[in-house]
Design an enzyme around this catalytic site. Structure first.
Site, PDB file in Angstrom:
ATOM      1  N   LYS A  78      34.812  33.991  28.234  1.00  0.00           N
ATOM      2  CA  LYS A  78      36.189  34.038  28.178  1.00  0.00           C
ATOM      3  C   LYS A  78      36.649  34.138  26.552  1.00  0.00           C
ATOM      4  O   LYS A  78      37.223  35.049  26.039  1.00  0.00           O
ATOM      5  CB  LYS A  78      36.868  32.941  28.918  1.00  0.00           C
ATOM      6  N   LYS A  90      33.749  22.362  29.025  1.00  0.00           N
ATOM      7  CA  LYS A  90      34.628  22.271  29.932  1.00  0.00           C
ATOM      8  C   LYS A  90      34.029  20.462  30.343  1.00  0.00           C
ATOM      9  O   LYS A  90      33.253  20.151  30.182  1.00  0.00           O
ATOM     10  CB  LYS A  90      34.115  23.130  31.391  1.00  0.00           C
ATOM     11  N   GLY A 190      49.897  37.285  45.837  1.00  0.00           N
ATOM     12  CA  GLY A 190      50.291  36.050  45.153  1.00  0.00           C
ATOM     13  C   GLY A 190      51.608  36.462  44.011  1.00  0.00           C
ATOM     14  O   GLY A 190      51.379  37.216  43.054  1.00  0.00           O
ATOM     15  N   LEU A 191      52.635  35.596  44.329  1.00  0.00           N
ATOM     16  CA  LEU A 191      53.742  36.038  43.393  1.00  0.00           C
ATOM     17  C   LEU A 191      54.163  34.592  42.816  1.00  0.00           C
ATOM     18  O   LEU A 191      55.369  34.183  42.830  1.00  0.00           O
ATOM     19  CB  LEU A 191      54.969  36.089  44.331  1.00  0.00           C
ATOM     20  N   VAL A 194      52.108  34.007  37.553  1.00  0.00           N
ATOM     21  CA  VAL A 194      51.651  35.100  36.981  1.00  0.00           C
ATOM     22  C   VAL A 194      52.138  36.280  37.545  1.00  0.00           C
ATOM     23  O   VAL A 194      52.664  37.304  37.011  1.00  0.00           O
ATOM     24  CB  VAL A 194      50.023  35.053  36.783  1.00  0.00           C
ATOM     25  N   ILE A 214      52.332  33.338  50.732  1.00  0.00           N
ATOM     26  CA  ILE A 214      52.425  32.467  51.489  1.00  0.00           C
ATOM     27  C   ILE A 214      53.796  31.750  51.575  1.00  0.00           C
ATOM     28  O   ILE A 214      53.907  31.012  52.211  1.00  0.00           O
ATOM     29  CB  ILE A 214      51.020  31.384  51.715  1.00  0.00           C
ATOM     30  N   PHE A 254      44.300  33.785  44.471  1.00  0.00           N
ATOM     31  CA  PHE A 254      42.865  32.965  44.405  1.00  0.00           C
ATOM     32  C   PHE A 254      41.637  33.769  43.901  1.00  0.00           C
ATOM     33  O   PHE A 254      41.741  35.000  44.185  1.00  0.00           O
ATOM     34  CB  PHE A 254      42.888  31.955  45.604  1.00  0.00           C
TER      35      PHE A 254
HETATM   36  P1  NAD Z   1      50.294  29.920  40.990  1.00  0.00           P
HETATM   37  O1  NAD Z   1      49.888  28.973  41.793  1.00  0.00           O
HETATM   38  O2  NAD Z   1      51.503  29.758  40.304  1.00  0.00           O
HETATM   39  O3  NAD Z   1      50.559  30.980  41.866  1.00  0.00           O
HETATM   40  C1  NAD Z   1      49.531  31.480  43.035  1.00  0.00           C
HETATM   41  C2  NAD Z   1      50.351  32.099  44.149  1.00  0.00           C
HETATM   42  O4  NAD Z   1      49.590  32.675  45.110  1.00  0.00           O
HETATM   43  C3  NAD Z   1      51.336  31.206  44.858  1.00  0.00           C
HETATM   44  O5  NAD Z   1      52.708  31.745  44.813  1.00  0.00           O
HETATM   45  C4  NAD Z   1      50.791  31.006  46.150  1.00  0.00           C
HETATM   46  O6  NAD Z   1      51.771  30.791  47.188  1.00  0.00           O
HETATM   47  C5  NAD Z   1      50.043  32.451  46.536  1.00  0.00           C
HETATM   48  N1  NAD Z   1      49.133  32.407  47.434  1.00  0.00           N
HETATM   49  C6  NAD Z   1      48.159  31.372  47.772  1.00  0.00           C
HETATM   50  N2  NAD Z   1      47.486  31.729  48.790  1.00  0.00           N
HETATM   51  C7  NAD Z   1      47.887  32.703  49.138  1.00  0.00           C
HETATM   52  C8  NAD Z   1      47.473  33.838  50.107  1.00  0.00           C
HETATM   53  N3  NAD Z   1      46.556  33.458  51.062  1.00  0.00           N
HETATM   54  N4  NAD Z   1      48.062  34.806  50.163  1.00  0.00           N
HETATM   55  C9  NAD Z   1      49.073  35.397  49.292  1.00  0.00           C
HETATM   56  N5  NAD Z   1      49.574  34.532  48.463  1.00  0.00           N
HETATM   57  C10 NAD Z   1      48.850  33.299  48.253  1.00  0.00           C
HETATM   58  O7  NAD Z   1      49.356  30.292  39.931  1.00  0.00           O
HETATM   59  P2  NAD Z   1      49.272  31.334  38.837  1.00  0.00           P
HETATM   60  O8  NAD Z   1      49.504  30.361  37.520  1.00  0.00           O
HETATM   61  O9  NAD Z   1      50.174  32.374  39.008  1.00  0.00           O
HETATM   62  O10 NAD Z   1      47.855  31.882  38.623  1.00  0.00           O
HETATM   63  C11 NAD Z   1      47.485  32.906  39.713  1.00  0.00           C
HETATM   64  C12 NAD Z   1      45.885  33.245  39.443  1.00  0.00           C
HETATM   65  O11 NAD Z   1      45.559  33.750  38.014  1.00  0.00           O
HETATM   66  C13 NAD Z   1      45.024  32.080  39.915  1.00  0.00           C
HETATM   67  O12 NAD Z   1      43.948  32.333  40.371  1.00  0.00           O
HETATM   68  C14 NAD Z   1      44.877  31.428  38.223  1.00  0.00           C
HETATM   69  O13 NAD Z   1      43.530  30.655  38.188  1.00  0.00           O
HETATM   70  C15 NAD Z   1      44.708  32.617  37.407  1.00  0.00           C
HETATM   71  N6  NAD Z   1      45.033  32.492  36.061  1.00  0.00           N
HETATM   72  C16 NAD Z   1      46.329  31.988  35.734  1.00  0.00           C
HETATM   73  C17 NAD Z   1      46.221  31.664  34.345  1.00  0.00           C
HETATM   74  C18 NAD Z   1      47.811  31.390  34.015  1.00  0.00           C
HETATM   75  O14 NAD Z   1      48.047  31.087  32.801  1.00  0.00           O
HETATM   76  N7  NAD Z   1      48.798  30.884  34.695  1.00  0.00           N
HETATM   77  C19 NAD Z   1      45.618  31.957  33.567  1.00  0.00           C
HETATM   78  C20 NAD Z   1      44.314  32.588  33.872  1.00  0.00           C
HETATM   79  C21 NAD Z   1      43.916  32.688  35.091  1.00  0.00           C
END
Ligand code: NAD
Length: 382
Positions: A78, A90, A190-191, A194, A214, A254
């Site tokens: 990364k 890590k 997923g909303l 991000v 969800i 996820f």
């Molecule tokens: P978050 O927890 O804020 O959002 C995840 C969303 O997915 C939630 O709204 C949740 O309700 C939804 N969700 C869960 N299960 C679901 C399903 N079965 N169907 C539809 N929606 C579902 O997380 P985030 O920070 O937005 O991150 C999203 C992804 O990006 C994760 O995999 C995270 O590891 C990855 N990521 C995030 C960042 C960051 O800066 N936040 C950086 C790198 C990677």
């Protein structure tokens, strides 16, 4: 007779075999606080190791070690992909985040991090929060990814979402000869932090989006955003998101969502999203390629947050972070082009690109240069 507990090593267990190319593994034990942690440093060619600290009630020492080794190696790639001056590391704390935390435990963890003298920088990850790191920070300065009130860059989902939009732009450029976002349709899973920002950005550009989550609140919120552009948002059932007739699938929920069940359902031309570890297995990258679906390697697309965390050490500057995040566009195009000309999967091309970057730095560090201290540098162990 000393009884083996579930954290003792089995006879067949050879730590050095497990470590493979890892530089260092530190086992941290503080009986007074109950801290049992592992810090894995994979590769510091590019700079000190960087990686979050996870807390989980692992079932065995092997499981905790595997996680630390796997995740730290992932951080090396990364960091190389994002072109930041950090290597991969890590930490994992063995324990239940609901019942086993205490301020003293995180102070003890901070002391172990500090004992590495800057070879390892850490921060929050699954199971740990900023409240925990407030205690760790009393013992060490080698913590980053801080909230703004602690002098950090704040919400990392902002650059992460910006990076996803750059990844989509690069994909549109390759597939449609224009990097405009508004002409295509997108299926967003997923909303959350991000996904919501990506969806809003796409709507702003005039795109049509299919969304699922969800969480009802998130769906209501995106409908409110879409009220200004009626007919542009369609909410679909969770499992139906994979089979939408959209141009690009945008996974932001996820990992493991590219697998034997979902690949036959996909009708999209490309997959570009923030979720970590989207390919359940390497062979799924090959299956996607054979089906003619372009895959933007997740660890490049979602590196905006990492870029911000790494940039924190130069002082806070959101514009600089967004400018660096823009490079995701070029990195994704480079990977697409290499994969197309070599026949490799995009994931294989991305990995090779990172390995080459690390090798060329390794060579550059192989000769002696005058010991003037650059304005910004990390001490490298020679
Ligand atoms: P978050 O927890 O804020 O959002 C995840 C969303 O997915 C939630 O709204 C949740 O309700 C939804 N969700 C869960 N299960 C679901 C399903 N079965 N169907 C539809 N929606 C579902 O997380 P985030 O920070 O937005 O991150 C999203 C992804 O990006 C994760 O995999 C995270 O590891 C990855 N990521 C995030 C960042 C960051 O800066 N936040 C950086 C790198 C990677």
């Amino acid at each position: 007779m000393i009884m083996a507990d579930k954290f003792s090593m089995t006879k067949e267990f050879n730590l050095f075999d497990k470590m493979a190319k890892h530089e260092q593994v530190v086992f941290c034990n503080d009986p007074s606080t109950g801290l049992r942690a592992i810090i894995a440093i994979h590769d510091t060619t590019l700079g000190p190791a960087l990686g979050g600290c996870r807390m989980q009630p692992y079932n065995s020492l092997e499981e905790a070690l595997e996680d630390a080794l796997r995740l730290s190696k992932g951080m090396t790639y990364k960091c190389a992909a994002a072109d930041v001056d950090f290597g991969g590391g890590k930490a994992v704390i063995i324990g239940d985040p609901k019942t086993d935390k205490s301020p003293e435990l995180f102070r003890a963890f901070g002391q172990f991090v500090n004992s590495l003298g800057g070879r390892f920088y850490t921060g929050t990850d699954m199971g740990t929060t900023m409240d925990d790191f407030i205690h760790a920070m009393k013992e060490t300065n080698f913590v980053n990814g801080l909230p703004e009130v602690y002098g950090g860059g704040g919400d990392s989902s902002i650059p992460t979402a910006a990076g996803v939009l750059y990844g989509i732009k690069a994909t549109n450029q390759l597939l449609y000869g224009s990097d405009e976002l508004g002409q295509q349709t997108y299926a967003i899973q997923g909303l959350g932090k991000v996904g919501f920002k990506v969806a809003s950005g796409l709507l702003e550009a005039g795109a049509h989006i299919y969304v699922t989550d969800i969480n009802e609140e998130s769906l209501k919120a995106i409908e409110e955003v879409a009220a200004k552009t009626p007919g542009k948002v369609q909410i679909v059932a969770n499992d139906d998101i994979y089979s939408q007739e959209a141009d690009i699938f945008v996974p932001c929920a996820f990992g493991g969502i590219i697998n034997d069940t979902t690949i036959p359902k996909f009708k999209v031309k490309a997959i570009v999203g923030s979720a970590n570890n989207q390919l359940l297995d390497d062979r799924h990258g090959k299956l996607l390629r054979d089906k003619g679906i372009l895959y933007a390697p997740d660890y490049i697309v979602n590196s905006g947050g990492l870029i911000q965390v790494a940039d924190e050490l130069y002082g806070i500057n959101k514009e600089r972070v967004l400018a660096k995040t823009k490079h995701i566009y070029d990195a994704i195009l480079e990977v697409y082009q290499d994969a197309a000309s070599s026949g490799k999967t995009t994931e294989e091309s991305a990995n090779e690109m990172c390995e080459k970057r690390i090798e060329s730095r390794r060579k550059r560090n192989s000769f002696y240069s005058a010991p003037t201290k650059p304005k910004w540098s990390f001490n490298k162990i020679q």
